[in-house]
Scaffold this motif. Sequence first.
Motif, PDB file in Angstrom:
ATOM      1  N   UNK A   9       0.822  -1.203   0.000  1.00 47.67           N
ATOM      2  CA  UNK A   9       0.000   0.000   0.000  1.00 47.67           C
ATOM      3  C   UNK A   9       0.860   1.260   0.000  1.00 47.67           C
ATOM      4  N   UNK A  10       1.849   1.332   0.878  1.00 51.73           N
ATOM      5  CA  UNK A  10       2.682   2.539   0.963  1.00 51.73           C
ATOM      6  C   UNK A  10       3.450   2.771  -0.341  1.00 51.73           C
ATOM      7  N   UNK A  11       4.121   1.745  -0.907  1.00 50.54           N
ATOM      8  CA  UNK A  11       4.733   1.957  -2.226  1.00 50.54           C
ATOM      9  C   UNK A  11       3.712   2.352  -3.296  1.00 50.54           C
ATOM     10  N   UNK A  12       2.490   1.829  -3.178  1.00 54.95           N
ATOM     11  CA  UNK A  12       1.455   2.195  -4.145  1.00 54.95           C
ATOM     12  C   UNK A  12       1.096   3.664  -4.048  1.00 54.95           C
ATOM     13  N   UNK A  13       0.952   4.153  -2.820  1.00 49.17           N
ATOM     14  CA  UNK A  13       0.672   5.583  -2.611  1.00 49.17           C
ATOM     15  C   UNK A  13       1.826   6.416  -3.158  1.00 49.17           C
ATOM     16  N   UNK A  14       3.051   5.966  -2.859  1.00 50.16           N
ATOM     17  CA  UNK A  14       4.224   6.691  -3.349  1.00 50.16           C
ATOM     18  C   UNK A  14       4.293   6.721  -4.860  1.00 50.16           C
ATOM     19  N   UNK A  15       3.965   5.585  -5.498  1.00 54.11           N
ATOM     20  CA  UNK A  15       3.972   5.527  -6.962  1.00 54.11           C
ATOM     21  C   UNK A  15       2.981   6.519  -7.555  1.00 54.11           C
ATOM     22  N   UNK A  16       1.785   6.575  -6.974  1.00 53.52           N
ATOM     23  CA  UNK A  16       0.758   7.486  -7.488  1.00 53.52           C
ATOM     24  C   UNK A  16       1.197   8.943  -7.346  1.00 53.52           C
ATOM     25  N   UNK A  17       1.709   9.311  -6.168  1.00 50.86           N
ATOM     26  CA  UNK A  17       2.132  10.699  -5.941  1.00 50.86           C
ATOM     27  C   UNK A  17       3.320  11.064  -6.837  1.00 50.86           C
ATOM     28  N   UNK A  18       4.286  10.148  -6.939  1.00 49.23           N
ATOM     29  CA  UNK A  18       5.450  10.428  -7.791  1.00 49.23           C
ATOM     30  C   UNK A  18       5.035  10.531  -9.254  1.00 49.23           C
ATOM     31  N   UNK A  19       4.050   9.711  -9.646  1.00 54.06           N
ATOM     32  CA  UNK A  19       3.552   9.793 -11.025  1.00 54.06           C
ATOM     33  C   UNK A  19       2.896  11.134 -11.303  1.00 54.06           C
ATOM     34  N   UNK A  20       2.099  11.620 -10.354  1.00 53.76           N
ATOM     35  CA  UNK A  20       1.475  12.936 -10.509  1.00 53.76           C
ATOM     36  C   UNK A  20       2.550  14.016 -10.607  1.00 53.76           C
ATOM     37  N   UNK A  21       3.579  13.874  -9.779  1.00 51.75           N
ATOM     38  CA  UNK A  21       4.677  14.838  -9.813  1.00 51.75           C
ATOM     39  C   UNK A  21       5.352  14.860 -11.176  1.00 51.75           C
ATOM     40  N   UNK A  22       5.633  13.679 -11.715  1.00 57.20           N
ATOM     41  CA  UNK A  22       6.307  13.591 -13.017  1.00 57.20           C
ATOM     42  C   UNK A  22       5.448  14.205 -14.120  1.00 57.20           C
ATOM     43  N   UNK A  23       4.151  13.891 -14.110  1.00 56.47           N
ATOM     44  CA  UNK A  23       3.250  14.453 -15.121  1.00 56.47           C
ATOM     45  C   UNK A  23       3.200  15.976 -15.005  1.00 56.47           C
ATOM     46  N   UNK A  24       3.135  16.459 -13.764  1.00 56.86           N
ATOM     47  CA  UNK A  24       3.080  17.910 -13.567  1.00 56.86           C
ATOM     48  C   UNK A  24       4.356  18.590 -14.060  1.00 56.86           C
ATOM     49  N   UNK A  25       5.501  17.954 -13.841  1.00 54.59           N
ATOM     50  CA  UNK A  25       6.762  18.545 -14.308  1.00 54.59           C
ATOM     51  C   UNK A  25       6.896  18.464 -15.824  1.00 54.59           C
ATOM     52  N   UNK A  26       6.141  17.566 -16.455  1.00 49.55           N
ATOM     53  CA  UNK A  26       6.182  17.469 -17.917  1.00 49.55           C
ATOM     54  C   UNK A  26       5.308  18.516 -18.596  1.00 49.55           C
ATOM     55  N   UNK A  27       4.379  19.113 -17.858  1.00 44.57           N
ATOM     56  CA  UNK A  27       3.471  20.098 -18.453  1.00 44.57           C
ATOM     57  C   UNK A  27       4.223  21.276 -19.073  1.00 44.57           C
TER      58      UNK A  27
ATOM     59  N   UNK B 171       3.367  23.586 -11.927  1.00 41.61           N
ATOM     60  CA  UNK B 171       4.660  23.332 -11.288  1.00 41.61           C
ATOM     61  C   UNK B 171       4.522  23.396  -9.765  1.00 41.61           C
ATOM     62  N   UNK B 172       3.610  24.227  -9.289  1.00 39.48           N
ATOM     63  CA  UNK B 172       3.354  24.260  -7.849  1.00 39.48           C
ATOM     64  C   UNK B 172       2.726  22.950  -7.382  1.00 39.48           C
ATOM     65  N   UNK B 173       1.888  22.370  -8.213  1.00 39.35           N
ATOM     66  CA  UNK B 173       1.317  21.054  -7.898  1.00 39.35           C
ATOM     67  C   UNK B 173       2.451  20.039  -7.739  1.00 39.35           C
ATOM     68  N   UNK B 174       3.428  20.089  -8.642  1.00 38.86           N
ATOM     69  CA  UNK B 174       4.580  19.190  -8.550  1.00 38.86           C
ATOM     70  C   UNK B 174       5.359  19.446  -7.263  1.00 38.86           C
ATOM     71  N   UNK B 175       5.488  20.712  -6.898  1.00 39.16           N
ATOM     72  CA  UNK B 175       6.193  21.086  -5.661  1.00 39.16           C
ATOM     73  C   UNK B 175       5.528  20.430  -4.448  1.00 39.16           C
TER      74      UNK B 175
END
Length: 377
Positions: free
Chosen positions: A17-35, A112-116
């Motif tokens: 569960x914890x790695x799953x939560x981390x994967x989701x948050x890190x994925x959102x971060x990566x997508x936000x930084x790609x914008x 980018x603030x979302x990524x932050x």
Amino acid sequence: MTETARADDAGPIASDVIPGIGTALAGITMVAMLVPVRQGIDDPVVWAGVGFALAAVLAFLVRRHAGLERTIAGPIAAASSVAVVLLAGYALNQGITASTPLPPISTSIPVVFVAFVTAGLTAGVGVAESVGIGLIGFKRRAQQVAVLTVVGFAGLFAPDVTTPILAIPVIPFVESLPETELLVISVIVGNLGMALGTAIIVAAYLHLTDRDRSFIDLRLPTAREVGWTVVGLIVLLIALFAIDFIMQLVGVEGSEHATTQRARERPELMLVMIPIAILIIGPFEELLYRNVIQKSLYETFSRAGAVVTGSVIFAAVHVSAYATAGLGAVIASLGTVFGLSLVLGTIYERTENLVIPALVHGLYNAVLFANLYSLYG
């Protein structure tokens, strides 16, 4: 792994569960930084942010699906996410926001603030994974942080209620005073309102959590603790100069504190603020943010984790004081507040005496106010 972490371990059923939560948050971060990349912004800082976010995603994925040791995956994810926080903050400071319209509410959001923000959350999840905190422990910590954040912001807004109450009986006696004297009285009443509001919030928190006055670490300093006061003040000032130097070196600009703007307009008010810093600002801010919030975090976090988490809350509640410039400049200034709060939090953690960080904080502010008076007076 700490005893707290063992007690919070949810077992193999929830191990993903914890790695799953981390994967989701890190994925959102990566997508936000790609914008910003999709918007045509080809900046090395942005690409570096994407790379570190990807590293966090991979660390969590490999941990979850290939059995990578948590003591390896967690630190990699946490360190990579901290790097994204720094890079996203720098990008915002340089004006790279990647604002994206949200049609339903007719506004735009700085992606980018979302990524932050999500990178900061991901870093916390990475730390949780590295020390073996299970789902139950993670939820308990998240709930406590949410509650104490509300307490911190309640301390910020309480003076909006208490200050007018204190001002009502004073108004008839000061209406005819010259402008300067009126401003001095308003500053004094405002800070007394802050003290009263903070005291009410602290008293309410102690009552609602079934604590009594013994929770407040208030005693006369020992000779050793007096030494902590002197050293702490010196370290705090050195930390301020070091942070300012690094920010200037990398071209980061912060925003002015509202007090700086007031000093430029009315430098004589700084002479009033010097004793107020020592007698009110330092003691009451440390009472709430160190003795109440940081100490409460000891129940679920390690001491170091409590210092860091308490400092995040302390920095966040200062956003209104630095809201004198753009988002990137505000974040840079809050980063400075966070760094200085780490020093104060460590002093409190080492001494377990509220008097010491209160003195250090008050004297530090007094030095800054005296410097402002020398600049503009």
